[in-house]
Motif scaffolding. Structure first.
Motif, PDB file in Angstrom:
ATOM      1  N   ARG A  95      13.368  -9.242  21.782  1.00  0.00           N
ATOM      2  CA  ARG A  95      12.397  -8.134  21.828  1.00  0.00           C
ATOM      3  C   ARG A  95      13.018  -6.853  21.280  1.00  0.00           C
ATOM      4  N   ILE A  96      14.282  -6.598  21.617  1.00  0.00           N
ATOM      5  CA  ILE A  96      14.954  -5.383  21.167  1.00  0.00           C
ATOM      6  C   ILE A  96      15.243  -5.434  19.671  1.00  0.00           C
ATOM      7  N   LEU A  97      15.844  -6.542  19.217  1.00  0.00           N
ATOM      8  CA  LEU A  97      16.284  -6.632  17.824  1.00  0.00           C
ATOM      9  C   LEU A  97      15.127  -6.676  16.834  1.00  0.00           C
ATOM     10  N   THR A  98      13.971  -7.184  17.269  1.00  0.00           N
ATOM     11  CA  THR A  98      12.825  -7.262  16.368  1.00  0.00           C
ATOM     12  C   THR A  98      11.828  -6.131  16.587  1.00  0.00           C
ATOM     13  N   HIS A  99      12.202  -5.158  17.415  1.00  0.00           N
ATOM     14  CA  HIS A  99      11.351  -3.982  17.567  1.00  0.00           C
ATOM     15  C   HIS A  99      11.418  -3.176  16.274  1.00  0.00           C
ATOM     16  N   PRO A 100      10.288  -2.775  15.697  1.00  0.00           N
ATOM     17  CA  PRO A 100      10.312  -2.087  14.400  1.00  0.00           C
ATOM     18  C   PRO A 100      11.230  -0.870  14.356  1.00  0.00           C
ATOM     19  N   ILE A 101      11.236  -0.075  15.414  1.00  0.00           N
ATOM     20  CA  ILE A 101      12.068   1.132  15.404  1.00  0.00           C
ATOM     21  C   ILE A 101      13.546   0.771  15.470  1.00  0.00           C
ATOM     22  N   ILE A 102      13.910  -0.153  16.357  1.00  0.00           N
ATOM     23  CA  ILE A 102      15.309  -0.555  16.484  1.00  0.00           C
ATOM     24  C   ILE A 102      15.795  -1.185  15.181  1.00  0.00           C
ATOM     25  N   ALA A 103      15.009  -2.099  14.627  1.00  0.00           N
ATOM     26  CA  ALA A 103      15.393  -2.760  13.374  1.00  0.00           C
ATOM     27  C   ALA A 103      15.522  -1.744  12.244  1.00  0.00           C
ATOM     28  N   SER A 104      14.632  -0.758  12.223  1.00  0.00           N
ATOM     29  CA  SER A 104      14.693   0.273  11.191  1.00  0.00           C
ATOM     30  C   SER A 104      15.939   1.132  11.341  1.00  0.00           C
ATOM     31  N   SER A 164       3.101   0.296  10.205  1.00  0.00           N
ATOM     32  CA  SER A 164       2.952   1.072   8.975  1.00  0.00           C
ATOM     33  C   SER A 164       3.660   2.418   9.085  1.00  0.00           C
ATOM     34  N   ILE A 165       3.532   3.066  10.233  1.00  0.00           N
ATOM     35  CA  ILE A 165       4.190   4.361  10.437  1.00  0.00           C
ATOM     36  C   ILE A 165       5.709   4.204  10.376  1.00  0.00           C
ATOM     37  N   VAL A 166       6.223   3.181  11.050  1.00  0.00           N
ATOM     38  CA  VAL A 166       7.666   2.934  11.017  1.00  0.00           C
ATOM     39  C   VAL A 166       8.132   2.639   9.597  1.00  0.00           C
ATOM     40  N   LEU A 167       7.351   1.867   8.856  1.00  0.00           N
ATOM     41  CA  LEU A 167       7.706   1.521   7.488  1.00  0.00           C
ATOM     42  C   LEU A 167       7.759   2.764   6.610  1.00  0.00           C
ATOM     43  N   ILE A 168       6.776   3.646   6.740  1.00  0.00           N
ATOM     44  CA  ILE A 168       6.739   4.867   5.931  1.00  0.00           C
ATOM     45  C   ILE A 168       7.959   5.741   6.216  1.00  0.00           C
ATOM     46  N   ILE A 169       8.297   5.892   7.491  1.00  0.00           N
ATOM     47  CA  ILE A 169       9.472   6.694   7.847  1.00  0.00           C
ATOM     48  C   ILE A 169      10.746   6.056   7.303  1.00  0.00           C
ATOM     49  N   SER A 170      10.825   4.741   7.362  1.00  0.00           N
ATOM     50  CA  SER A 170      12.001   4.037   6.847  1.00  0.00           C
ATOM     51  C   SER A 170      12.126   4.210   5.336  1.00  0.00           C
ATOM     52  N   LEU A 171      10.998   4.131   4.644  1.00  0.00           N
ATOM     53  CA  LEU A 171      11.023   4.328   3.195  1.00  0.00           C
ATOM     54  C   LEU A 171      11.504   5.735   2.844  1.00  0.00           C
ATOM     55  N   ALA A 172      11.086   6.696   3.647  1.00  0.00           N
ATOM     56  CA  ALA A 172      11.530   8.071   3.418  1.00  0.00           C
ATOM     57  C   ALA A 172      13.042   8.184   3.622  1.00  0.00           C
ATOM     58  N   GLY A 173      13.549   7.548   4.684  1.00  0.00           N
ATOM     59  CA  GLY A 173      14.990   7.580   4.933  1.00  0.00           C
ATOM     60  C   GLY A 173      15.778   6.930   3.816  1.00  0.00           C
ATOM     61  N   HIS A 174      15.262   5.838   3.280  1.00  0.00           N
ATOM     62  CA  HIS A 174      15.914   5.137   2.179  1.00  0.00           C
ATOM     63  C   HIS A 174      15.886   5.981   0.910  1.00  0.00           C
ATOM     64  N   GLY A 175      14.749   6.619   0.644  1.00  0.00           N
ATOM     65  CA  GLY A 175      14.619   7.444  -0.556  1.00  0.00           C
ATOM     66  C   GLY A 175      15.494   8.682  -0.509  1.00  0.00           C
ATOM     67  N   VAL A 176      15.545   9.345   0.644  1.00  0.00           N
ATOM     68  CA  VAL A 176      16.385  10.539   0.788  1.00  0.00           C
ATOM     69  C   VAL A 176      17.856  10.178   0.608  1.00  0.00           C
ATOM     70  N   LEU A 177      18.266   9.045   1.174  1.00  0.00           N
ATOM     71  CA  LEU A 177      19.663   8.621   1.044  1.00  0.00           C
ATOM     72  C   LEU A 177      20.023   8.373  -0.420  1.00  0.00           C
ATOM     73  N   SER A 178      19.125   7.766  -1.169  1.00  0.00           N
ATOM     74  CA  SER A 178      19.413   7.510  -2.584  1.00  0.00           C
ATOM     75  C   SER A 178      19.600   8.819  -3.345  1.00  0.00           C
ATOM     76  N   LYS A 179      18.866   9.863  -2.981  1.00  0.00           N
ATOM     77  CA  LYS A 179      19.016  11.162  -3.635  1.00  0.00           C
ATOM     78  C   LYS A 179      20.311  11.847  -3.217  1.00  0.00           C
ATOM     79  N   ILE A 180      20.717  11.645  -1.970  1.00  0.00           N
ATOM     80  CA  ILE A 180      21.994  12.193  -1.518  1.00  0.00           C
ATOM     81  C   ILE A 180      23.151  11.536  -2.273  1.00  0.00           C
ATOM     82  N   ILE A 181      23.049  10.217  -2.478  1.00  0.00           N
ATOM     83  CA  ILE A 181      24.075   9.513  -3.267  1.00  0.00           C
ATOM     84  C   ILE A 181      24.126  10.074  -4.680  1.00  0.00           C
ATOM     85  N   PHE A 182      22.956  10.361  -5.232  1.00  0.00           N
ATOM     86  CA  PHE A 182      22.859  10.928  -6.578  1.00  0.00           C
ATOM     87  C   PHE A 182      23.572  12.277  -6.647  1.00  0.00           C
TER      88      PHE A 182
END
Length: 233
Positions: A95-104, A164-182
């Protein structure tokens, strides 16, 4: 093992061939990411490293989730073993490991830790740390995908809106990180490689994420579309 299980399952009820293909291609991408020419080049070339990251942490997990391995396992196991597996899937660790927020958090948080600290340079100096990091990238990528799109039976389900909300926030975190690497390359990475690697992470990640979004929206549409069948009174 997956192919053997698919063959055994097909004796009673034919297992879809496309799922076996998806699993095989997913395993192939995961292996390419950690062994062979690409993996060797990734030690010294950040662009190759980022490509292996996309294969290992995003594309391979997605393909393997779409192959529905738990469904196949439940079909193949004996009834007592299938019941034990079901109890394990319903347990609190699951239950913990497959929770969208925890997995994200495990997925995106691990990437932030890797690329914004000295961990990236350290893992290339220590074989055990290198293996741990790559194992983590694959496992949390799989858990994140499982938590967002339900292909296998999921005892602990969350609404489409919540995921969907968790996914959108995760995509934002992934996108921001890629710009920081840049803008701020990890320790030991030349700026030119960081620039191209960050772009690969941004656009390559978007390509895989679009597949996840499409599947999630398709499931949402199928679950909520009105039924058109007529009833007789």
């Amino acid at each position: 093992m997956y192919i053997l299980a698919a063959v055994r399952s097909s004796r009673n009820n034919r297992w879809p061939l496309y799922r076996t293909v998806l699993w095989s291609v997913g395993v192939l991408f995961a292996v390419i990411a950690v062994a062979g020419p690409l993996a060797n080049l990734a030690h010294t070339d950040f662009i190759a490293h980022m490509l292996s990251h996309l294969l290992l942490g995003m594309l391979a997990p997605l393909l393997m989730v779409l192959a529905a391995p738990m469904t196949l396992l439940l079909k193949t196991l004996s009834i007592p073993l299938a019941r034990r597996l079901t109890r394990m899937l319903r347990s609190w660790p699951s239950r913990i490991l497959t929770h969208p927020i925890i997995a994200s958090l495990l997925n995106i948080g691990g990437l932030w830790l890797l690329y914004t600290t000295n961990l990236y340079s350290l893992m290339h100096e220590n074989t055990l740390l290198y293996l741990i990091v790559h194992f983590h990238i694959f496992v949390v990528g799989y858990l994140f995908t499982v938590s967002i799109i339900y292909i296998d039976p999921m005892p602990h389900r969350f609404s489409f809106l919540y995921r969907s909300i968790v996914l959108i926030i995760s995509l934002a975190g992934h996108g921001v990180l890629s710009k920081i690497i840049f803008a701020h390359p990890p320790t030991g990475v030349p700026w030119e490689q960081a620039k191209l690697g960050g772009m690969l992470m941004y656009y390559g990640g978007d390509a895989v994420d679009m597949m996840i979004i499409f599947i999630l929206c398709l499931h949402w549409f199928r679950a909520t579309r009105p039924r058109t069948g007529l009833t007789m009174s």
